[in-house]
Motif scaffolding. Structure first.
Motif, PDB file in Angstrom:
ATOM      1  N   ARG A  97       0.831  -1.214   0.000  1.00 64.35           N
ATOM      2  CA  ARG A  97       0.000   0.000   0.000  1.00 64.35           C
ATOM      3  C   ARG A  97       0.864   1.262   0.000  1.00 64.35           C
ATOM      4  N   VAL A  98       1.984   1.182   0.730  1.00 55.80           N
ATOM      5  CA  VAL A  98       2.897   2.328   0.769  1.00 55.80           C
ATOM      6  C   VAL A  98       3.483   2.590  -0.619  1.00 55.80           C
ATOM      7  N   ARG A  99       3.867   1.511  -1.331  1.00 54.29           N
ATOM      8  CA  ARG A  99       4.445   1.694  -2.663  1.00 54.29           C
ATOM      9  C   ARG A  99       3.419   2.324  -3.616  1.00 54.29           C
ATOM     10  N   GLU A 100       2.169   1.857  -3.540  1.00 57.29           N
ATOM     11  CA  GLU A 100       1.130   2.442  -4.389  1.00 57.29           C
ATOM     12  C   GLU A 100       0.942   3.933  -4.088  1.00 57.29           C
ATOM     13  N   ALA A 101       0.955   4.277  -2.801  1.00 56.80           N
ATOM     14  CA  ALA A 101       0.780   5.672  -2.411  1.00 56.80           C
ATOM     15  C   ALA A 101       1.977   6.513  -2.857  1.00 56.80           C
ATOM     16  N   CYS A 102       3.169   5.931  -2.790  1.00 54.14           N
ATOM     17  CA  CYS A 102       4.366   6.661  -3.246  1.00 54.14           C
ATOM     18  C   CYS A 102       4.265   6.982  -4.736  1.00 54.14           C
ATOM     19  N   ASN A 103       3.728   6.032  -5.499  1.00 51.10           N
ATOM     20  CA  ASN A 103       3.557   6.284  -6.937  1.00 51.10           C
ATOM     21  C   ASN A 103       2.590   7.444  -7.174  1.00 51.10           C
ATOM     22  N   ARG A 104       1.521   7.516  -6.357  1.00 50.27           N
ATOM     23  CA  ARG A 104       0.584   8.639  -6.503  1.00 50.27           C
ATOM     24  C   ARG A 104       1.242   9.965  -6.128  1.00 50.27           C
ATOM     25  N   LEU A 105       2.038   9.966  -5.066  1.00 49.67           N
ATOM     26  CA  LEU A 105       2.727  11.187  -4.636  1.00 49.67           C
ATOM     27  C   LEU A 105       3.761  11.619  -5.667  1.00 49.67           C
ATOM     28  N   LEU A 106       4.381  10.644  -6.326  1.00 42.86           N
ATOM     29  CA  LEU A 106       5.308  10.966  -7.415  1.00 42.86           C
ATOM     30  C   LEU A 106       4.563  11.659  -8.554  1.00 42.86           C
ATOM     31  N   ALA A 107       3.402  11.090  -8.922  1.00 40.34           N
ATOM     32  CA  ALA A 107       2.621  11.667 -10.016  1.00 40.34           C
ATOM     33  C   ALA A 107       2.147  13.074  -9.686  1.00 40.34           C
ATOM     34  N   LEU A 108       1.887  13.335  -8.418  1.00 43.38           N
ATOM     35  CA  LEU A 108       1.431  14.658  -7.995  1.00 43.38           C
ATOM     36  C   LEU A 108       2.575  15.661  -7.858  1.00 43.38           C
ATOM     37  N   GLY A 109       3.816  15.167  -7.952  1.00 48.10           N
ATOM     38  CA  GLY A 109       4.957  16.065  -7.840  1.00 48.10           C
ATOM     39  C   GLY A 109       5.370  16.351  -6.409  1.00 48.10           C
ATOM     40  N   LEU A 110       4.857  15.570  -5.435  1.00 47.44           N
ATOM     41  CA  LEU A 110       5.232  15.780  -4.031  1.00 47.44           C
ATOM     42  C   LEU A 110       6.505  15.015  -3.663  1.00 47.44           C
ATOM     43  N   LEU A 111       6.833  14.000  -4.474  1.00 49.91           N
ATOM     44  CA  LEU A 111       8.069  13.242  -4.293  1.00 49.91           C
ATOM     45  C   LEU A 111       8.894  13.323  -5.565  1.00 49.91           C
ATOM     46  N   GLN A 112      10.206  13.156  -5.403  1.00 53.40           N
ATOM     47  CA  GLN A 112      11.080  13.051  -6.568  1.00 53.40           C
ATOM     48  C   GLN A 112      11.629  11.634  -6.641  1.00 53.40           C
ATOM     49  N   PRO A 113      11.764  11.081  -7.844  1.00 52.42           N
ATOM     50  CA  PRO A 113      12.167   9.675  -7.979  1.00 52.42           C
ATOM     51  C   PRO A 113      13.595   9.438  -7.483  1.00 52.42           C
ATOM     52  N   PRO A 114      13.921   8.161  -7.234  1.00 52.63           N
ATOM     53  CA  PRO A 114      15.275   7.824  -6.773  1.00 52.63           C
ATOM     54  C   PRO A 114      16.322   8.239  -7.806  1.00 52.63           C
ATOM     55  N   ASP A 115      17.497   8.592  -7.333  1.00 53.23           N
ATOM     56  CA  ASP A 115      18.617   8.904  -8.215  1.00 53.23           C
ATOM     57  C   ASP A 115      19.880   8.300  -7.628  1.00 53.23           C
TER      58      ASP A 115
ATOM     59  N   MET B  57      21.897   9.453  -5.682  1.00 56.15           N
ATOM     60  CA  MET B  57      22.145   9.878  -4.307  1.00 56.15           C
ATOM     61  C   MET B  57      21.295   9.116  -3.308  1.00 56.15           C
ATOM     62  N   GLY B  58      20.332   8.329  -3.776  1.00 60.70           N
ATOM     63  CA  GLY B  58      19.514   7.588  -2.823  1.00 60.70           C
ATOM     64  C   GLY B  58      18.126   7.337  -3.350  1.00 60.70           C
ATOM     65  N   GLY B  59      17.208   6.983  -2.401  1.00 63.39           N
ATOM     66  CA  GLY B  59      15.852   6.607  -2.762  1.00 63.39           C
ATOM     67  C   GLY B  59      14.934   7.813  -2.925  1.00 63.39           C
ATOM     68  N   LEU B  60      13.657   7.554  -2.714  1.00 69.19           N
ATOM     69  CA  LEU B  60      12.654   8.609  -2.852  1.00 69.19           C
ATOM     70  C   LEU B  60      12.930   9.759  -1.888  1.00 69.19           C
ATOM     71  N   ARG B  61      12.686  10.974  -2.356  1.00 69.81           N
ATOM     72  CA  ARG B  61      12.848  12.158  -1.517  1.00 69.81           C
ATOM     73  C   ARG B  61      11.627  13.064  -1.708  1.00 69.81           C
ATOM     74  N   ALA B  62      11.268  13.738  -0.654  1.00 67.22           N
ATOM     75  CA  ALA B  62      10.163  14.691  -0.739  1.00 67.22           C
ATOM     76  C   ALA B  62      10.632  15.962  -1.433  1.00 67.22           C
ATOM     77  N   VAL B  63       9.756  16.529  -2.238  1.00 70.46           N
ATOM     78  CA  VAL B  63      10.015  17.840  -2.831  1.00 70.46           C
ATOM     79  C   VAL B  63       9.659  18.893  -1.783  1.00 70.46           C
ATOM     80  N   ASP B  64      10.393  19.997  -1.792  1.00 66.86           N
ATOM     81  CA  ASP B  64      10.092  21.092  -0.860  1.00 66.86           C
ATOM     82  C   ASP B  64       8.590  21.385  -0.910  1.00 66.86           C
ATOM     83  N   PRO B  65       7.868  21.214   0.218  1.00 62.72           N
ATOM     84  CA  PRO B  65       6.411  21.393   0.211  1.00 62.72           C
ATOM     85  C   PRO B  65       5.981  22.767  -0.307  1.00 62.72           C
ATOM     86  N   ARG B  66       6.756  23.815  -0.056  1.00 63.69           N
ATOM     87  CA  ARG B  66       6.374  25.149  -0.529  1.00 63.69           C
ATOM     88  C   ARG B  66       6.326  25.201  -2.052  1.00 63.69           C
TER      89      ARG B  66
END
Length: 333
Positions: free
Chosen positions: A55-73, A75-84
């Motif tokens: 369920r967490v992975r599915e939610a992460c995919n939705r947050l990625l699509a919304l632009g709230l997360l940035q994909p792994p690179d 430097m590491g795994g998923l990271r949050a985009v600056d909320p502002r």
């Protein structure tokens, strides 16, 4: 003593502002967990939220699509985009979608109205009886105008003109085009002429015909109001016509009359003319009769004709038609 009274407000939690940008309650919970524990990874976020890793992975995919997360690179795994940054971008996206939906609603409304007319043709026409009802319809039509208002103005004048003057002034202040065709017979009344010239000062495009076929108001080419004669009881009556072949025909009628009409403009500020001469050229160009022009200027017919002759002589015009043409060429009309 404990108060056990039923309180529905306690049973229904307040809606989260995240819902306005398409973020579900669980996705919001997960996003908060990622912000607080950015290095926990999917397994750690599952423990923090009490959800399964799937369920967490599915939610992460939705947050990625919304632009709230940035994909792994690298430097590491998923990271949050600056909320502002991310939330502002979400809001702008929603605003754009809302604008597109609003634009689509106009097209759907056209189809909706057409369907209603096919089902019940009587909806095409609405009769408004009484001065109050007509004034309300008039105000509604002016308020809904988005592009242009076209007007036929001709006697008899059954209702006071003041409300419509105010509505037209407000319309022009909103940057909406207003075109009016006035009957020369009506402009013989100094009050009507003064109102028409006032509208020109405010930005109305005005023209004149010797006669105008009917009173008419057409808004955006799709809604029309046709005031009728007073009833035997002394009341007022008008017909409102909704978007149909009828309103399209009325708009075409206006356009044909517009092509044939003479502009009713203000004379240019030319030092060669006195104020009374500027007014005279406007009235002559409008095709008004000598009696009406003389009455408006407050002079006798003899004085008026002498002034017209003097203008003809100054311009070398052999006729009033030539006078109007040459005055127009010099920018006096």
């Amino acid at each position: 003593m404990v108060n056990t009274a039923h309180d529905p407000a306690r049973e229904t939690p307040a809606a989260s502002p995240w819902a306005a940008v398409g973020v579900s309650a669980f996705d919001e919970l997960l996003y908060q967990a990622i912000l607080n524990q950015p290095d926990a990874g999917a397994a750690g976020w599952a423990l923090l939220t009490g959800a399964s890793p799937a369920r967490v992975r599915e939610a992460c995919n939705r947050l990625l699509a919304l632009g709230l997360l940035q994909p792994p690179d690298s430097m590491g795994g998923l990271r949050a985009v600056d909320p502002r940054v991310a939330i502002r971008a979400l809001i702008r996206r929603r605003e754009t979608e809302s604008e597109l939906l609003a634009a689509a609603s106009e097209e759907m409304a056209t189809a909706y109205e057409a369907g209603l007319l096919r089902e019940e043709p009587s909806r095409l026409v609405e009769v408004a009886s009484g001065e109050g009802a007509i004034a309300a319809r008039l105000e509604e039509m002016y308020a809904r105008a988005e592009r242009e208002v076209c007007l036929f103005d001709t006697p008899p004048y059954l209702a006071p003109p003041a409300p419509q003057v105010d509505l037209q002034a407000d319309l022009l202040s909103r940057g909406i085009v207003s075109r009016g065709i006035y009957a020369a017979t009506g402009l013989g009344d100094p009050k009507v002429l003064s109102r028409a010239l006032r509208m020109v000062e405010l930005g109305e495009q005005a023209r004149v015909l010797p006669t105008v076929p009917l009173k008419l108001l057409v808004v955006d080419g799709c809604r029309a109001l046709l005031p009728l004669t007073a009833s035997s009881a002394g009341g007022y009556c008008a017909v409102v016509v909704w978007h149909s072949a009828v309103t399209e025909a009325l708009q075409k009628l206006f356009e044909l009359a517009w092509q044939q009409a003479t502009p009713l403009g203000q004379a240019a500020d030319d030092s060669e003319l006195s104020e009374s001469e500027k007014t005279l050229t406007r009235l002559l160009a409008a095709g008004m009769k000598d009696e009406a022009v003389a009455r408006h200027l407050g002079v006798s017919l003899r004085t008026l004709r002498r002034r017209v002759s003097e203008l003809q002589e100054r311009l070398g015009a052999a006729s009033r038609f030539q006078l109007g043409m040459r005055a127009s060429q010099r920018g006096w009309v």
